[in-house]
Design a protein around this motif. Structure first.
Motif, short mmCIF file in Angstrom:
data_model
loop_
_atom_site.label_atom_id
_atom_site.label_comp_id
_atom_site.label_asym_id
_atom_site.label_seq_id
_atom_site.Cartn_x
_atom_site.Cartn_y
_atom_site.Cartn_z
N GLY A 248 -68.88 46.38 -44.86
CA GLY A 248 -67.50 46.04 -44.61
C GLY A 248 -66.59 47.24 -44.46
N SER A 249 -67.06 48.42 -44.85
CA SER A 249 -66.25 49.63 -44.68
C SER A 249 -66.20 50.02 -43.21
CB SER A 249 -66.83 50.79 -45.50
OG SER A 249 -66.85 50.48 -46.87
N ASN A 250 -65.06 50.48 -42.75
CA ASN A 250 -64.97 50.90 -41.35
C ASN A 250 -64.24 52.23 -41.17
OD1 ASN A 250 -62.32 50.13 -41.81
ND2 ASN A 250 -62.53 48.17 -40.73
N HIS A 251 -63.76 52.81 -42.28
CA HIS A 251 -63.04 54.09 -42.16
C HIS A 251 -63.97 55.25 -41.80
CE1 HIS A 251 -59.43 52.20 -43.65
NE2 HIS A 251 -60.03 51.81 -44.77
N TYR A 252 -65.27 55.04 -41.98
CA TYR A 252 -66.22 56.13 -41.75
C TYR A 252 -66.40 56.45 -40.26
CZ TYR A 252 -69.81 52.80 -40.23
OH TYR A 252 -70.52 51.86 -39.54
N GLN A 253 -66.06 55.50 -39.38
CA GLN A 253 -66.33 55.69 -37.95
C GLN A 253 -65.62 56.92 -37.40
OE1 GLN A 253 -68.42 54.31 -36.01
NE2 GLN A 253 -69.10 52.50 -37.13
N GLU A 254 -64.40 57.12 -37.81
CA GLU A 254 -63.64 58.28 -37.33
C GLU A 254 -64.31 59.59 -37.76
OE1 GLU A 254 -59.18 60.29 -37.85
OE2 GLU A 254 -59.54 58.22 -38.49
N ILE A 255 -64.79 59.61 -38.99
CA ILE A 255 -65.48 60.81 -39.48
C ILE A 255 -66.80 61.01 -38.76
CG2 ILE A 255 -66.60 61.80 -41.52
CD1 ILE A 255 -64.34 60.49 -43.17
N LEU A 256 -67.51 59.93 -38.50
CA LEU A 256 -68.77 60.02 -37.77
C LEU A 256 -68.54 60.58 -36.37
CD1 LEU A 256 -71.81 59.36 -38.04
CD2 LEU A 256 -71.30 57.13 -37.05
N LEU A 257 -67.49 60.12 -35.71
CA LEU A 257 -67.19 60.57 -34.35
C LEU A 257 -66.71 62.01 -34.29
CD1 LEU A 257 -65.47 57.35 -32.95
CD2 LEU A 257 -67.73 58.22 -32.36
N ALA A 258 -66.33 62.58 -35.43
CA ALA A 258 -65.85 63.97 -35.46
C ALA A 258 -66.97 64.97 -35.22
CB ALA A 258 -65.15 64.26 -36.79
N GLY A 259 -68.23 64.51 -35.30
CA GLY A 259 -69.34 65.40 -34.99
C GLY A 259 -70.06 65.91 -36.22
N ALA A 272 -62.84 57.75 -47.95
CA ALA A 272 -63.17 56.89 -46.81
C ALA A 272 -64.34 55.95 -47.13
CB ALA A 272 -63.49 57.73 -45.59
N ASN A 273 -64.67 55.85 -48.42
CA ASN A 273 -65.74 54.97 -48.89
C ASN A 273 -67.13 55.45 -48.48
OD1 ASN A 273 -65.63 52.93 -50.73
ND2 ASN A 273 -65.41 51.26 -49.27
N ILE A 274 -67.26 56.75 -48.27
CA ILE A 274 -68.57 57.37 -48.03
C ILE A 274 -69.00 58.00 -49.35
CG2 ILE A 274 -69.83 59.09 -46.69
CD1 ILE A 274 -67.54 58.78 -44.56
N ILE A 275 -69.99 57.43 -49.98
CA ILE A 275 -70.31 57.76 -51.37
C ILE A 275 -71.59 58.59 -51.43
CG2 ILE A 275 -70.80 56.81 -53.65
CD1 ILE A 275 -69.43 54.20 -52.60
N PRO A 276 -71.49 59.86 -51.84
CA PRO A 276 -72.72 60.66 -52.00
C PRO A 276 -73.58 60.09 -53.12
CG PRO A 276 -70.74 62.04 -52.03
CD PRO A 276 -70.28 60.63 -52.15
N LEU A 277 -74.87 60.05 -52.90
CA LEU A 277 -75.79 59.55 -53.91
C LEU A 277 -76.40 60.68 -54.73
CD1 LEU A 277 -77.60 56.73 -51.88
CD2 LEU A 277 -75.59 56.57 -53.37
N GLU A 278 -75.93 61.90 -54.50
CA GLU A 278 -76.35 63.06 -55.29
C GLU A 278 -75.10 63.81 -55.73
OE1 GLU A 278 -79.19 65.39 -53.02
OE2 GLU A 278 -79.89 63.57 -52.01
N LYS A 279 -75.21 64.55 -56.79
CA LYS A 279 -74.07 65.30 -57.32
C LYS A 279 -73.62 66.33 -56.30
CE LYS A 279 -72.47 67.93 -61.32
NZ LYS A 279 -72.84 68.53 -62.63
N THR A 280 -72.35 66.24 -55.91
CA THR A 280 -71.81 67.11 -54.86
C THR A 280 -70.37 67.46 -55.20
OG1 THR A 280 -73.17 65.93 -53.22
CG2 THR A 280 -71.42 67.35 -52.38
#
Length: 338
Positions: A248-259, A272-280
């Motif tokens: 249901g998240s859609n804010h990631y598309q702009e970041i994906l298109l940034a390259g 933007a609801n992009i959640i790292p699954l490792e400590k970062t």
């Protein structure tokens, strides 16, 4: 009687074909150089001091290869990540990588110390490029680059520059430019450097006075490490981290298109609801990488070192293959040393 007559006719036809090929070859050799090649020769003489008659002799010996145009014109097939991955991450490639590492362990360790690039990354790049030097290409580089420089208009400027670099390289390294073979794009040796990259990044890592990527694995090891360092490899830095994007998240598309250049702080990705699954770290810069399997999507954060690998080859599939092959080789080698 009819059989004798047919054999006689066949012999006459064979002789005529043979004579035709001889006269055709002589005509090619005797034909004047094309105007655009003469112009290129003039530029090489004016800009680099080459001997005009020697260059004319070289280009009169060059054999244009129409099949090269066919090979390089084939569009890249759009295959899913899992099928691309299987080409490189497989038992044979992993086993050969362990063997290559063991054979060159001392120089790989030295390269890691000097350039800050892990040994497994160097091994994996050479493994993906040429299966550890076993498939470096069968085409004469001078023929390939000349063909592409003058008969492939879409990228003529690029290949004309690489042809210039190749002539300069042969002069500097004092090798017979008709003896070097490479890929159908003109890439050379274990690491498949184009001539321009060869001149800029290749090094004499064994100190024998020559920089030989065609047959010297040690020089190839040092040169790959040097290439990555020059493009900004961060010693000890991360490469990738798995990420999750809730349904249901859609804010990631702009970041994906940034390259794929890492320009987004991780805290922005979290927002933007992009959640790292490792400590970062929140301030570390990353890009969002999407990998498509047959029926699923994978998301990863790509950091500076991932981006550096894409300077070797612009494909995210390529960079991910290098990283996963590197991980598999290291694991297999560690297991064998226990």
């Amino acid at each position: 009687m009819h059989l004798i007559k047919r054999n006689y006719i066949r012999q006459i036809l064979s002789m005529l074909i043979y004579l035709f090929l001889i006269f055709w070859s002589m005509a090619l050799i005797a034909s004047p150089l094309r105007q655009e090649i003469r112009q290129f020769i003039d530029e090489m003489v004016a800009q680099h001091g080459f001997n005009q008659s020697k260059l004319e002799d070289i280009f009169n010996r060059v054999q244009f290869q129409p099949t090269i145009i066919d090979l390089i014109s084939v569009p890249a097939s759009s295959i899913p990540w899992n099928k691309y991955r299987a080409r490189f991450i497989n038992p044979q490639r992993i086993k050969s990588g362990v063997n290559f590492w063991n054979e060159h362990a001392q120089k790989l360790e030295q390269a890691s110390q000097v350039f800050g690039v892990p040994a497994e990354i160097i091994v994996a790049i050479i493994g993906v490029e040429t299966a550890y030097g076993t498939t470096t290409g069968k085409h004469r580089v001078i023929d390939t680059l000349t063909t592409l420089a003058f008969d492939f208009p879409r990228r003529a400027d690029f290949f004309k520059n690489e042809l210039e670099q190749y002539l300069l390289l042969a002069q500097e390294q004092n090798f017979d430019l008709f003896s070097i073979r490479g890929s159908y794009a003109g890439a050379i040796g274990f690491p498949q450097f184009m001539p321009g990259s060869y001149r800029r990044y290749a090094i004499d890592f064994d100190g024998d006075g020559k920089t030989d990527l065609a047959s010297n694995a040690t020089d190839a090891i040092g040169s790959v490490a040097n290439y990555l360092k020059e493009y900004g490899w961060e010693a000890g830095g991360p490469t990738i981290a798995r990420a999750h994007i809730p349904i249901g998240s859609n804010h990631y598309q702009e970041i994906l298109l940034a390259g794929i250049e890492p320009i987004h702080p991780v805290k922005k990705l979290r927002a933007a609801n992009i959640i790292p699954l490792e400590k970062t770290g929140d301030e570390r810069l990353a890009a969002l990488i999407e990998l498509k399997d047959d029926d699923t999507l994978q998301y990863w954060l790509g950091f500076q070192n991932f981006y550096v690998i894409t300077r070797y080859n612009r494909s995210t599939f390529y960079a991910m293959s290098v990283l996963q092959l590197a991980e598999a080789i290291r694991a297999a080698r560690n297991s064998s040393l226990r």
